[in-house]
Each structure stands twice: as C-alpha cells, then as structure tokens.
Design a protein around this motif. Structure first.
Motif, PDB file in Angstrom:
ATOM      1  N   ILE A  38       7.739  -1.485   5.465  1.00 52.72           N
ATOM      2  CA  ILE A  38       7.542  -2.473   4.433  1.00 52.72           C
ATOM      3  C   ILE A  38       8.602  -3.799   4.391  1.00 52.72           C
ATOM      4  O   ILE A  38       8.125  -4.809   4.192  1.00 52.72           O
ATOM      5  CB  ILE A  38       7.485  -1.756   3.005  1.00 52.72           C
ATOM      6  N   VAL A  39       9.691  -3.196   4.824  1.00 51.16           N
ATOM      7  CA  VAL A  39      10.944  -4.107   4.656  1.00 51.16           C
ATOM      8  C   VAL A  39      10.701  -4.936   6.032  1.00 51.16           C
ATOM      9  O   VAL A  39      11.137  -6.210   5.744  1.00 51.16           O
ATOM     10  CB  VAL A  39      12.122  -3.193   4.867  1.00 51.16           C
ATOM     11  N   ALA A  40      10.242  -4.488   6.912  1.00 54.06           N
ATOM     12  CA  ALA A  40       9.995  -5.276   8.185  1.00 54.06           C
ATOM     13  C   ALA A  40       9.233  -6.395   8.029  1.00 54.06           C
ATOM     14  O   ALA A  40       9.295  -7.399   8.470  1.00 54.06           O
ATOM     15  CB  ALA A  40       9.770  -4.481   9.385  1.00 54.06           C
ATOM     16  N   GLY A  41       7.986  -6.218   7.123  1.00 54.36           N
ATOM     17  CA  GLY A  41       7.153  -6.625   7.019  1.00 54.36           C
ATOM     18  C   GLY A  41       7.510  -8.095   5.735  1.00 54.36           C
ATOM     19  O   GLY A  41       7.265  -9.137   6.185  1.00 54.36           O
ATOM     20  N   VAL A  42       8.327  -7.538   4.952  1.00 56.35           N
ATOM     21  CA  VAL A  42       8.904  -8.552   3.836  1.00 56.35           C
ATOM     22  C   VAL A  42       9.729  -9.549   4.601  1.00 56.35           C
ATOM     23  O   VAL A  42       9.654 -10.756   4.363  1.00 56.35           O
ATOM     24  CB  VAL A  42       9.739  -7.712   2.839  1.00 56.35           C
ATOM     25  N   ILE A  43      10.611  -8.938   5.344  1.00 55.10           N
ATOM     26  CA  ILE A  43      11.580 -10.235   5.979  1.00 55.10           C
ATOM     27  C   ILE A  43      10.871 -11.072   6.951  1.00 55.10           C
ATOM     28  O   ILE A  43      11.287 -12.201   6.867  1.00 55.10           O
ATOM     29  CB  ILE A  43      12.698  -9.324   6.682  1.00 55.10           C
ATOM     30  N   ALA A  44       9.791 -10.647   7.743  1.00 55.32           N
ATOM     31  CA  ALA A  44       9.013 -11.192   8.591  1.00 55.32           C
ATOM     32  C   ALA A  44       8.471 -12.520   7.777  1.00 55.32           C
ATOM     33  O   ALA A  44       8.304 -13.694   8.275  1.00 55.32           O
ATOM     34  CB  ALA A  44       7.865 -10.557   9.517  1.00 55.32           C
ATOM     35  N   CYS A  45       7.869 -12.139   6.760  1.00 56.40           N
ATOM     36  CA  CYS A  45       7.374 -13.282   5.886  1.00 56.40           C
ATOM     37  C   CYS A  45       8.263 -13.922   5.339  1.00 56.40           C
ATOM     38  O   CYS A  45       8.142 -15.302   4.983  1.00 56.40           O
ATOM     39  CB  CYS A  45       6.374 -12.354   4.519  1.00 56.40           C
ATOM     40  N   LEU A  46       9.253 -13.696   4.688  1.00 57.98           N
ATOM     41  CA  LEU A  46      10.427 -14.420   4.078  1.00 57.98           C
ATOM     42  C   LEU A  46      10.999 -15.543   5.116  1.00 57.98           C
ATOM     43  O   LEU A  46      11.184 -16.662   4.769  1.00 57.98           O
ATOM     44  CB  LEU A  46      11.622 -13.554   3.643  1.00 57.98           C
ATOM     45  N   ASP A  47      10.946 -15.011   6.407  1.00 56.40           N
ATOM     46  CA  ASP A  47      11.387 -16.085   7.264  1.00 56.40           C
ATOM     47  C   ASP A  47      10.570 -17.161   7.745  1.00 56.40           C
ATOM     48  O   ASP A  47      10.892 -18.048   8.480  1.00 56.40           O
ATOM     49  CB  ASP A  47      11.966 -15.306   8.534  1.00 56.40           C
ATOM     50  N   PHE A  59       0.801  -1.157  -0.056  1.00 60.99           N
ATOM     51  CA  PHE A  59       0.001   0.002   0.171  1.00 60.99           C
ATOM     52  C   PHE A  59       0.909   1.173   0.104  1.00 60.99           C
ATOM     53  O   PHE A  59       1.613   1.693   0.967  1.00 60.99           O
ATOM     54  CB  PHE A  59      -1.005   0.020   1.280  1.00 60.99           C
ATOM     55  N   THR A  60       0.904   1.868  -1.025  1.00 59.66           N
ATOM     56  CA  THR A  60       1.541   3.343  -1.294  1.00 59.66           C
ATOM     57  C   THR A  60       2.773   3.317  -0.352  1.00 59.66           C
ATOM     58  O   THR A  60       2.677   4.242   0.486  1.00 59.66           O
ATOM     59  CB  THR A  60       0.654   4.246  -1.204  1.00 59.66           C
ATOM     60  N   VAL A  61       3.988   2.949  -0.888  1.00 58.06           N
ATOM     61  CA  VAL A  61       5.155   2.910  -0.217  1.00 58.06           C
ATOM     62  C   VAL A  61       5.922   4.124  -0.539  1.00 58.06           C
ATOM     63  O   VAL A  61       5.991   4.531  -1.719  1.00 58.06           O
ATOM     64  CB  VAL A  61       5.904   1.473  -0.675  1.00 58.06           C
ATOM     65  N   TYR A  62       6.530   4.762   0.535  1.00 54.61           N
ATOM     66  CA  TYR A  62       7.437   5.966   0.322  1.00 54.61           C
ATOM     67  C   TYR A  62       8.339   6.028   1.339  1.00 54.61           C
ATOM     68  O   TYR A  62       8.562   5.207   2.195  1.00 54.61           O
ATOM     69  CB  TYR A  62       6.153   7.218   0.473  1.00 54.61           C
ATOM     70  N   GLY A  63       9.491   6.825   0.998  1.00 53.20           N
ATOM     71  CA  GLY A  63      10.384   7.198   2.003  1.00 53.20           C
ATOM     72  C   GLY A  63      11.741   7.369   1.177  1.00 53.20           C
ATOM     73  O   GLY A  63      11.662   7.409   0.263  1.00 53.20           O
ATOM     74  N   GLU A  65      -0.441  -9.271  11.303  1.00 54.21           N
ATOM     75  CA  GLU A  65      -0.210  -8.718  12.844  1.00 54.21           C
ATOM     76  C   GLU A  65      -0.405 -10.109  13.494  1.00 54.21           C
ATOM     77  O   GLU A  65       0.329 -10.505  14.343  1.00 54.21           O
ATOM     78  CB  GLU A  65      -1.605  -7.858  13.310  1.00 54.21           C
ATOM     79  N   ARG A  66      -1.407 -10.829  13.260  1.00 53.33           N
ATOM     80  CA  ARG A  66      -1.750 -12.350  13.756  1.00 53.33           C
ATOM     81  C   ARG A  66      -0.700 -13.236  13.590  1.00 53.33           C
ATOM     82  O   ARG A  66      -0.024 -13.708  14.586  1.00 53.33           O
ATOM     83  CB  ARG A  66      -3.013 -12.632  13.292  1.00 53.33           C
ATOM     84  N   ASP A  67      -0.365 -13.342  12.362  1.00 55.88           N
ATOM     85  CA  ASP A  67       0.809 -14.267  11.949  1.00 55.88           C
ATOM     86  C   ASP A  67       2.095 -14.021  12.212  1.00 55.88           C
ATOM     87  O   ASP A  67       3.172 -14.848  12.444  1.00 55.88           O
ATOM     88  CB  ASP A  67       0.564 -14.613  10.501  1.00 55.88           C
ATOM     89  N   PHE A  68       2.454 -12.556  12.359  1.00 51.39           N
ATOM     90  CA  PHE A  68       3.901 -12.153  12.204  1.00 51.39           C
ATOM     91  C   PHE A  68       3.904 -11.146  13.596  1.00 51.39           C
ATOM     92  O   PHE A  68       5.362 -11.028  13.680  1.00 51.39           O
ATOM     93  CB  PHE A  68       4.495 -11.688  11.075  1.00 51.39           C
ATOM     94  N   GLY A  69       3.280 -10.743  14.158  1.00 51.64           N
ATOM     95  CA  GLY A  69       3.182  -9.563  15.120  1.00 51.64           C
ATOM     96  C   GLY A  69       3.600  -8.347  14.392  1.00 51.64           C
ATOM     97  O   GLY A  69       4.133  -7.399  15.035  1.00 51.64           O
ATOM     98  N   TYR A  70       3.409  -8.220  13.026  1.00 61.13           N
ATOM     99  CA  TYR A  70       3.537  -7.030  12.459  1.00 61.13           C
ATOM    100  C   TYR A  70       2.543  -5.811  12.992  1.00 61.13           C
ATOM    101  O   TYR A  70       1.262  -5.861  12.794  1.00 61.13           O
ATOM    102  CB  TYR A  70       3.282  -7.333  10.944  1.00 61.13           C
ATOM    103  N   ARG A  71       3.491  -4.796  13.157  1.00 58.03           N
ATOM    104  CA  ARG A  71       2.755  -3.355  13.447  1.00 58.03           C
ATOM    105  C   ARG A  71       3.715  -2.066  13.012  1.00 58.03           C
ATOM    106  O   ARG A  71       4.834  -2.004  13.161  1.00 58.03           O
ATOM    107  CB  ARG A  71       2.520  -3.120  14.940  1.00 58.03           C
ATOM    108  N   PRO A  72       3.336  -1.461  11.835  1.00 58.46           N
ATOM    109  CA  PRO A  72       3.964  -0.310  11.421  1.00 58.46           C
ATOM    110  C   PRO A  72       4.318   0.666  12.413  1.00 58.46           C
ATOM    111  O   PRO A  72       3.217   0.756  13.350  1.00 58.46           O
ATOM    112  CB  PRO A  72       3.187   0.122  10.368  1.00 58.46           C
TER     113      PRO A  72
END
Length: 333
Positions: free
Chosen positions: A227-236, A183-187, A305-312
């Motif tokens: 975004i990067v934190a989420g990608v790596i959490a899924c990758l692992d 969703f609309t990545v920026y930075g 959030e449920r599967d990886f504890g992901y919170r931006p």
C-alpha cells in the motif's frame, strides 16, 4: 519538499510517514487521537516514527482537521507542497450506529482539506478512498469504471462522496488530486478492530473467533508495504491538467485508482495461515452475514500497473505471519 500527512497516528498514515522520512522527505503529521480504538497504539506509532527519524525530517501536531479553525491555526505559517490525506473515521460496522461521526470526519474534514489545498496552491493531494464504494458489486475484479452508486454502508457512502467532492474541486479549481481505493489493508501496526488483530488475539488467548457469512467470504488482502509503495508512487506523479481522461473518468486533474493485491483470497484459507503462525487452532463460531458487509472484494489494479509500474509483492502466506510476529512482539508474547 514538505508533505502534510493527515491521520499520521493511524495504521496507513504512520506507515506512509515512516517511508517518506526514510527517503529524505520532510513530513508534518497531524492526528486528533480520536479514541475509536486504543489511543496508546496511536501514540506508539508516532513514537516509532520519531525514533526512526532520529529527530530529523518529521514533526507532529495534534489537530482535528474536521475543525476548520483548529486546522488553520495548526498550519498557519507552514509551507506545505503536497498532502497525503489519510485521516478519516474508519469502520463499516461502526458507521451503522454512529453516522454523525462519519459525516463530520469524512465529509466535513475532506472539504476542509480541499479548501486548505486550493487556498495554499498545493501541488498534489492524494486521499484515501475505499473498496467499500463498490458495494455488492458482483462483477470481479472491481474496476474503477464500475458503478459505485449503491453503497451498502454509510462509511462507503462518505468515501464515495469524498470522490465526488474532489472531482468538483479538480474541475473548478484545477486542483491536482489522486483518490486511492484501498482493499483490506493489513500488516504490522494494524488496527485492533480489523480481522487480523481480532483473530490473532483470540487464537493466542484461546477465545473463539466469529466468522461471518458462515466463512463464505473472500477479500483482496493487501500488505501495508505494498500500500505504501503505491501511495508514494502516486504522490510523486500528480495527474496532468491536460484534458485527457484519467482513471476513474475525469477530464480534470483528478485520477482514481484501485490499490490492492489483485487476488481474492478465501477467508478460511487466511484463518488457516493465522492458525499456523500462532501455533494453535482457532475455535470458530459461524455467524450469518453482517449488515453493511459484502461477500467478496477483488481489485483490478491494471491502471496502477500501467501508470506507475505498480505490482504488490507480498502474498498472504508471507504477510499474515509477519503480522502475527509483530503482534507477539508488541504485546510481549
């Protein structure tokens, strides 16, 4: 563990490479330096990764993964355990006038990566999808269970096609995959064709900005670090091949997640934040709605959030000033 990252010179790809190397992974990045925007920016991203890696843990090859023979030659003899497939032809508006580019990069290229993955026993392939697949969905926030069969741009259609093709590969060949709807990545190091760059450059240079749908737009703006934190959490954590239903509805080892900030921000509010960071007001030209665009995006990230504890962790009030500061530094302003 060697991870192959496609689109390694792109905005998200470079950031993922940087993070993987920083945590001690060995990374092979590939990119074809497609001149959709300034290639010098892509080269600078790669140079920044290499400088940060200090010659350790990161290798880069120029390769077009939509060319099957070129991909095979590039990867011959290499031992790859997992793939982060982020390379693609981006841009909703560009797809309206250039459909063949999207069919080649986003569909043929995706199949090529899947074929490589299945013939080389890849343990997990994480790939980029997009919030664009939701089209003009009026239900908010957008859930991975929502219908995605009414794309309003060719770009969106190619991303939904990627998801469907990945589902067939997961089902037929039991190839573990995770699709991420960004969703609309920026930075920092963002793309020149996206709103933060366009508006920042125009405001700093005293040029007018074009605001579509007369400013009545909302976006789930997601900072690159989140975004990067989420990608790596899924990758692992590859999806299990246990027959249980995964996010997105698959019973094969294929999960689909939204990855966003879980907030839909008013565009005019964000323009105000950019103005404050730039230290000057924008000259605004109001325009009507653009073809292929949508009025609102908003990510339901409950599955992440449920599967990886992901919170931006980065609100727009923090993220956009960081982008403006990077932009000034990059351009020596």
């Amino acid at each position: 563990m060697t991870t192959l990252v496609t689109g390694a010179a792109g905005f998200i790809g470079a950031a993922v490479c940087r993070a993987l190397v920083a945590q001690g992974d060995t990374v092979l990045g590939i990119d074809n330096f497609e001149p959709y925007y300034d290639v010098a920016l892509k080269q600078a991203r790669v140079a920044d990764i290499q400088a940060g890696a200090g010659g350790e843990g990161f290798a880069f090859e120029r390769c077009d993964f939509s060319d099957r023979e070129a991909l095979a030659s590039c990867l011959e003899g290499r031992s790859i355990e997992r793939i982060v497939h982020l390379g693609a032809q981006p841009g909703v508006r560009y797809s309206i006038e250039n459909p063949h580019v999207y069919a080649t990069a986003n569909i043929v290229g995706h199949v090529n990566m899947l074929e490589y993955a299945r013939h080389n026993a890849i343990g997990h392939m994480v790939y980029a999808s997009s919030s664009s697949v939701y089209g003009g969905n009026e239900k908010v926030p957008f859930s991975v269970e929502d219908r995605t069969d009414h794309p309003v741009s060719l770009y969106a259609a190619t991303k939904r096609a990627d998801e469907l093709i990945s589902e067939s590969y997961a089902s037929l060949y039991r190839l573990p995959q995770t699709g991420l709807r960004f969703f609309t990545v920026y930075g920092p190091w963002g793309r020149p064709d996206m709103m933060p760059w366009l508006f920042t450059s125009a405001i700093l240079e005293g040029r007018p900005i074009q605001v579509f749908n007369h400013g009545k737009m909302q976006r789930d703006f997601t900072y690159i670090d989140d975004i990067v934190a989420g990608v790596i959490a899924c990758l692992d954590h590859p999806p299990a091949d246990d027959g249980a239903q995964k996010p997105g509805g698959s019973h094969a080892p294929h999960a689909i997640y939204n990855i966003g900030n879980n907030r839909s921000e008013e565009l005019m509010k964000v323009i105000g934040i950019i103005e404050d960071a730039c230290g000057r007001k924008a000259e605004i030209e109001m325009r009507g709605m653009q073809k292929g665009d949508v009025e609102r995006t908003y990510a339901d990230i409950s599955a992440m959030e449920r599967d990886f504890g992901y919170r931006p962790t980065t609100p727009v009030e923090t993220g956009f000033p960081k982008f403006v500061a990077w932009y000034r530094d990059y351009h020596g302003i």
